[in-house]
Write an enzyme that holds these catalytic residues in place. Sequence first.
Site, PDB file in Angstrom:
ATOM      1  N   TYR A  81       0.839  -1.204   0.000  1.00 56.26           N
ATOM      2  CA  TYR A  81       0.000   0.000   0.000  1.00 56.26           C
ATOM      3  C   TYR A  81       0.872   1.252   0.000  1.00 56.26           C
ATOM      4  CZ  TYR A  81      -3.251   3.573   1.671  1.00 56.26           C
ATOM      5  OH  TYR A  81      -3.994   4.726   1.808  1.00 56.26           O
ATOM      6  N   LYS A 132       1.300   4.532  -2.791  1.00 58.11           N
ATOM      7  CA  LYS A 132       1.135   5.954  -2.492  1.00 58.11           C
ATOM      8  C   LYS A 132       2.399   6.744  -2.821  1.00 58.11           C
ATOM      9  CE  LYS A 132      -3.116   5.581  -1.385  1.00 58.11           C
ATOM     10  NZ  LYS A 132      -4.157   6.154  -2.277  1.00 58.11           N
TER      11      LYS A 132
END
Length: 244
Positions: free
Chosen positions: A150, A154
């Site tokens: 994750y 980002k």
Amino acid sequence: MNRLKGKTAVVTGGGSGIGFGAAKRFIDEGAFVYLFGRRQEPLDAAVAQLGSNAQAVRGSVTDMADLDRLYERVKADCGRLDILFANAGAGALAPLGEITPEHYDHIFDINVKGTIFTVQKALPLMTEGASIILTGSSTGVMGTPAFSIYSATKAAIRNLARSWALDLRGTGIRVNVLSPGPIKTELALEVLGEEGMGTIGATTVLGRMGDASETGGVAAFLASSDSSFMTGGEVFVDGGLAQV
């Protein structure tokens, strides 16, 4: 304030959480908002709360036909798009040693591939003065245990904004990143649990979790002409978590 009066916006992942908070603020400031998401029930509930200046379009950011259908509707109704908040995202915990190809594909497909084509397919509807906002995360600049995939997505979002700002040079279209920290959202609670979110919130300088209305206020700023000299940048709404 009516900073967004007459503007048309698309918010992906707009049925709840940060997307809903932004949509509400956009509407409060005069915009008409299309909410785009995968689940009809949250979309319908959001529209019921937001009123006549919101419409729901069901679909996935990983499905090119769904994105085409979204923008065809915006074009038919409004002819243009002034604000795009590419906010749809997914997250799940997986420490090194337990990362699977399926985990990697799921997170990258939604967070990176989905963002890329959400933006690219919107460009024909956008003109000078339009604003693109990408949802980043404080995890993109921090090490976070069991959250590497994750976090990597980002970090990718951050560089997409930098590169796209250069690609959009001369168009008058701006692109910036809004990077939340621990915000009370359905997704965050699903991934980290109430206890985990409380623990992270306590580590912020402000000593608490944020609210989606607080990220919504920053999204409205980035969407408006008040941020007209900002592009390629990143604004953190993280209670100081990644700042000190």
